[in-house]
Design a protein around this motif. Structure first.
Motif, PDB file in Angstrom:
ATOM      1  N   CYS A 192       4.473  -1.482   2.478  1.00  0.00           N
ATOM      2  CA  CYS A 192       4.710  -2.187   3.740  1.00  0.00           C
ATOM      3  C   CYS A 192       3.456  -2.949   4.167  1.00  0.00           C
ATOM      4  CB  CYS A 192       5.089  -1.193   4.842  1.00  0.00           C
ATOM      5  SG  CYS A 192       6.696  -0.406   4.614  1.00  0.00           S
ATOM      6  N   CYS A 227      13.266   4.533  -1.212  1.00  0.00           N
ATOM      7  CA  CYS A 227      11.846   4.171  -1.158  1.00  0.00           C
ATOM      8  C   CYS A 227      11.086   5.202  -0.333  1.00  0.00           C
ATOM      9  CB  CYS A 227      11.676   2.792  -0.526  1.00  0.00           C
ATOM     10  SG  CYS A 227      12.259   1.430  -1.564  1.00  0.00           S
ATOM     11  N   PRO A 228       9.911   5.622  -0.796  1.00  0.00           N
ATOM     12  CA  PRO A 228       9.095   6.562  -0.025  1.00  0.00           C
ATOM     13  C   PRO A 228       8.642   5.929   1.291  1.00  0.00           C
ATOM     14  CG  PRO A 228       8.343   6.403  -2.293  1.00  0.00           C
ATOM     15  CD  PRO A 228       9.298   5.273  -2.077  1.00  0.00           C
ATOM     16  N   GLN A 229       8.064   6.735   2.162  1.00  0.00           N
ATOM     17  CA  GLN A 229       7.559   6.247   3.447  1.00  0.00           C
ATOM     18  C   GLN A 229       6.494   5.178   3.229  1.00  0.00           C
ATOM     19  OE1 GLN A 229       5.988   9.343   5.908  1.00  0.00           O
ATOM     20  NE2 GLN A 229       5.899   8.075   7.741  1.00  0.00           N
ATOM     21  N   SER A 230       6.524   4.157   4.098  1.00  0.00           N
ATOM     22  CA  SER A 230       5.572   3.025   4.074  1.00  0.00           C
ATOM     23  C   SER A 230       5.789   2.108   2.879  1.00  0.00           C
ATOM     24  CB  SER A 230       4.115   3.505   4.085  1.00  0.00           C
ATOM     25  OG  SER A 230       3.864   4.261   5.252  1.00  0.00           O
ATOM     26  N   THR A 231       6.980   2.183   2.246  1.00  0.00           N
ATOM     27  CA  THR A 231       7.345   1.254   1.174  1.00  0.00           C
ATOM     28  C   THR A 231       8.750   0.730   1.437  1.00  0.00           C
ATOM     29  OG1 THR A 231       8.266   2.970  -0.276  1.00  0.00           O
ATOM     30  CG2 THR A 231       5.891   2.492  -0.487  1.00  0.00           C
ATOM     31  N   TYR A 232       9.121  -0.329   0.714  1.00  0.00           N
ATOM     32  CA  TYR A 232      10.436  -0.932   0.953  1.00  0.00           C
ATOM     33  C   TYR A 232      10.861  -1.790  -0.248  1.00  0.00           C
ATOM     34  CZ  TYR A 232       8.396  -5.578   1.414  1.00  0.00           C
ATOM     35  OH  TYR A 232       7.764  -6.763   1.137  1.00  0.00           O
ATOM     36  N   ASP A 248       8.676  -2.762  13.114  1.00  0.00           N
ATOM     37  CA  ASP A 248       8.147  -1.814  12.137  1.00  0.00           C
ATOM     38  C   ASP A 248       8.849  -1.943  10.788  1.00  0.00           C
ATOM     39  OD1 ASP A 248       6.395  -0.804  14.012  1.00  0.00           O
ATOM     40  OD2 ASP A 248       7.773   0.791  14.666  1.00  0.00           O
ATOM     41  N   THR A 290      10.808  -0.767   7.468  1.00  0.00           N
ATOM     42  CA  THR A 290      11.854   0.198   7.133  1.00  0.00           C
ATOM     43  C   THR A 290      11.978   0.240   5.612  1.00  0.00           C
ATOM     44  OG1 THR A 290      13.637  -1.452   7.181  1.00  0.00           O
ATOM     45  CG2 THR A 290      13.077  -0.356   9.273  1.00  0.00           C
ATOM     46  N   ARG A 291      12.853   1.086   5.118  1.00  0.00           N
ATOM     47  CA  ARG A 291      13.019   1.174   3.654  1.00  0.00           C
ATOM     48  C   ARG A 291      13.578  -0.124   3.068  1.00  0.00           C
ATOM     49  NH1 ARG A 291      16.363   6.423   2.133  1.00  0.00           N
ATOM     50  NH2 ARG A 291      17.856   5.230   3.357  1.00  0.00           N
TER      51      ARG A 291
END
Length: 270
Positions: free
Chosen positions: A80, A62-67, A94, A96-97
């Motif tokens: 997120c 998953c890219p940054q800021s997604t999960y 916070d 995370t993936r």
């Protein structure tokens, strides 16, 4: 015989159906796409390419800021959650993936709406009113519990226990205003009328004695001067007499300093 044949036929249909399902259905860790069973992606990943006859599913982080928090067949990850300060929330953990952000209420607020383990909406703790005390302090998930003060006690609403009213009599004071459930009793030092009258009489007597003493001294001095110089006095002698009287008055009790001291003593006694 007919009944036996019917039973056998029914059993055969059931067995055939189960065999077909077990043969054609995908396994628990697979998903079906275009008639093929493809392996699913693990939490923290999403499907980049579906499987083919020759290749397995291609999973991508998953890219940054997604999960993604569960095994999945998704082609995109979830965004997120952002803890909304307008909803009185703050970050607890916070994103995370493989797990979404966990939000919690800000200080002085408690959660009223949960989304899994994360708070989605918070409201302010109840403020206890004057006459009440805080029976139970509010937490992140419970509101403040207030209770009323019993007779003879008081609280302004911010105390965790009501306080007893002050007993003015035990402190040698007079109660000017009785206590209520939200305020303490008001006490004041009150001087009796008898003491006021007595101090006033003493002050008047002291001033009177001072005046009489000054007058007697003045008369004695005047008589003494008359014997020495006769009945007739020159202007210079008259001036000297006036200065002498002034000296006697300054040396007597009837001075401004002494009177001020008497007033201070009287005020202290009152």
């Amino acid at each position: 015989m007919f009944l036996l044949r019917t039973i056998i036929s029914t059993i055969a249909v059931i067995i055939a159906s189960n065999f077909e399902l077990s043969f054609c259905g995908c396994a628990r860790a697979e998903y079906e796409i275009d008639g093929k069973c493809c392996p699913i992606c693990a939490p923290g990943y999403h499907v980049y390419w579906h499987c083919t006859a020759d290749t397995s599913t291609t999973c991508f982080p998953c890219p940054q800021s997604t999960y993604t928090d569960e095994p999945n067949r998704l082609t995109e990850c979830f965004s997120c959650t952002v803890c909304d300060t307008v909803q009185h929330l703050k970050d607890k953990k916070d994103c995370t993936r493989s797990a979404d952000t966990i939000c919690e209420p800000q200080e002085g607020f408690h959660c009223i709406k949960l989304n899994k383990a994360s708070c989605a909406l918070a409201v302010e703790h109840t403020e206890c009113k004057p006459g009440q005390y805080i029976k139970q302090t509010g937490t992140a998930f419970t509101d403040t519990v207030c209770a009323g003060c019993t007779d003879g006690t008081y609280s302004n609403g911010s105390l965790t226990a009501c306080l007893p009213h002050s007993k003015c009599e035990t402190m040698g004071l007079t109660e000017m205003k009785p206590g209520t459930s939200s305020s303490d009793a008001e006490c004041e030092k009150v001087t009796s009328v008898g003491l006021i009258v007595g101090v006033t009489i003493v002050l008047v007597a002291v001033v009177t004695v001072a005046i009489i003493s000054a007058y007697i001294i003045y008369r004695k001095h005047k008589a003494s001067r008359s014997k020495k110089s006769g009945e007739c006095r020159t202007p210079r002698e008259a001036t000297e007499d006036d200065e002498t009287v002034s000296e006697y008055l300054n040396s007597s009790l009837l001075t401004q300093s002494n009177i001020s001291n008497m007033i201070v003593i009287g005020s202290t006694l009152l």
